[in-house]
Design an enzyme around this catalytic site. Structure first.
Site, mmCIF file in Angstrom:
data_model
loop_
_atom_site.group_PDB
_atom_site.id
_atom_site.type_symbol
_atom_site.label_atom_id
_atom_site.label_comp_id
_atom_site.label_asym_id
_atom_site.label_seq_id
_atom_site.Cartn_x
_atom_site.Cartn_y
_atom_site.Cartn_z
ATOM 1 N N ARG A 183 -3.362 -10.934 4.117
ATOM 2 C CA ARG A 183 -3.594 -10.847 2.668
ATOM 3 C C ARG A 183 -2.373 -10.181 2.037
ATOM 4 O O ARG A 183 -1.989 -9.076 2.449
ATOM 5 C CB ARG A 183 -4.854 -10.027 2.406
ATOM 6 C CG ARG A 183 -5.278 -9.938 0.950
ATOM 7 C CD ARG A 183 -6.566 -9.126 0.825
ATOM 8 N NE ARG A 183 -7.060 -9.067 -0.541
ATOM 9 C CZ ARG A 183 -6.676 -8.165 -1.448
ATOM 10 N NH1 ARG A 183 -5.777 -7.232 -1.127
ATOM 11 N NH2 ARG A 183 -7.190 -8.174 -2.678
ATOM 12 N N LYS A 223 0.821 -1.209 0.000
ATOM 13 C CA LYS A 223 0.000 0.000 0.000
ATOM 14 C C LYS A 223 0.859 1.264 0.000
ATOM 15 O O LYS A 223 2.013 1.257 0.415
ATOM 16 C CB LYS A 223 -0.987 -0.035 1.169
ATOM 17 C CG LYS A 223 -2.016 -1.151 0.954
ATOM 18 C CD LYS A 223 -3.239 -1.051 1.801
ATOM 19 C CE LYS A 223 -4.276 -2.078 1.318
ATOM 20 N NZ LYS A 223 -5.456 -2.125 2.158
#
Length: 333
Positions: free
Chosen positions: A314, A279
């Site tokens: 994840r 991210k």
């Protein structure tokens, strides 16, 4: 005002006599941080926790179909043209199959298939198009002999139904069933586990000046309310996962606060899924522009999730995560 309780998770092999094992595993705590809006509290002994919280934190938490002795690794497989890190790479069935098998060989316990990008600013994808992207890939994976559990990453019930018919076995809804209320009926009919994620706004707008009174407690309250909605619809609590939604309508400071406070979410009584892989805030902190070069930072945050007892991580870079987790377990179990 409500009082929340965050267990201070420890990993040292020398346990004090008053230690409480987190979910019966190797992690433990004997101090708890009470949290209350507008009030500062000192740490308290775990023995003073109300019984309902102590029971939720100490009861074994077995995730159906997942490893019993470690956190599960969920491999990301986006079949989109515009995902922030791998858009367009795996839309063809042969490439999706090859990548899925590579992730499984590296240690992925679940595959998470997504046909609509949820990156900040991403455009809406009609459900017909999303079904066309995802269901054939899931069918191809099953036809190719892939037996690993498959999660469908969607906020649309029709997409979820098509994916389940094609061979998916888990639902991952970034809207926590707020975008499409029919998702609850899909979960009930199928009996599939569902992950309820927190997001402030939709992908197109979520990063436009997100605001919280207290990000950790606001996200907790939202997930608590969505769990109640799911249970009222007939979804058994042992089929519900929660995801605090790092990066979904949050600033960098919000993201870091959520990760520091992850252990609070154990008191919801559901397994926790953490998705931080590649991210943007990782790149901002580490000075890494390209998403595909953020594996090291992603692993660092995932290890913090493991330290706080998260049940599913994840990730995109499965080999790097799997190797790091194996070393972590060798040190702490």
């Amino acid at each position: 005002m409500s009082v929340y309780f965050r267990p201070i998770i420890q990993t040292d092999p020398k346990l004090p006599s008053d230690a409480v094992l987190l979910h019966g595993g190797p992690l433990w705590f004997h101090r708890v941080e009470p949290l209350e809006r507008g009030v500062a509290h000192a740490l308290m002994p775990a023995s003073e926790l109300p019984t309902e919280f102590l029971d939720r934190l100490s009861a074994p938490r077995v995730v159906s179909g997942m490893p019993k002795d470690r956190a599960a690794l969920m491999g990301v497989l986006n079949v989109t043209p515009d995902s922030f890190s791998d858009g367009g790479e795996f839309m063809a069935p042969d490439k999706a199959i090859a990548h899925a098998k590579k992730m499984i060989a590296a240690g992925a316990d679940i595959l998470d298939i997504g046909g609509e990008s949820t990156r900040p600013g991403a455009a809406f994808v009609p459900e017909v198009e999303e079904v066309a992207r995802t269901a054939p890939i899931i069918t191809a994976l099953r036809s190719a002999g892939v037996e690993t559990p498959i999660s469908i990453d969607t906020r649309k019930a029709a997409v979820a139904e098509a994916a389940l018919s094609a061979g998916a076995s888990m639902l991952n809804d970034v809207s926590a069933m707020t975008y499409d209320t029919a998702m609850a009926a899909t979960a009930v009919r199928s009996g599939a586990p569902i992950c309820l994620m927190h997001a402030q706004g939709d992908p197109e707008t979520m990063q436009k000046d997100p605001y919280y009174d207290h990000v950790l407690l606001d996200v907790f309250d939202y997930l608590k309310e969505r769990i109640a909605v799911a249970e009222a619809a007939g979804i058994a609590k042992d089929r519900i996962f929660v995801d605090p939604g790092v990066g979904f309508g949050k600033t960098q400071a919000h993201n870091l606060s959520l990760i520091r406070g992850l252990s609070l979410f154990h008191t919801l009584g559901c397994p926790i899924l953490l998705g931080v892989s590649r991210k943007r805030f990782i790149g901002n902190i580490a000075g890494v522009e390209r998403a595909e070069d953020r594996a090291f930072g992603s692993v660092s945050l995932a290890l913090e999730g493991i330290r706080q007892g998260v049940q599913i991580i994840r990730a995109h870079d499965i080999e790097a995560h799997s190797q790091a987790f194996a070393l972590w377990r060798a040190m702490h179990t």
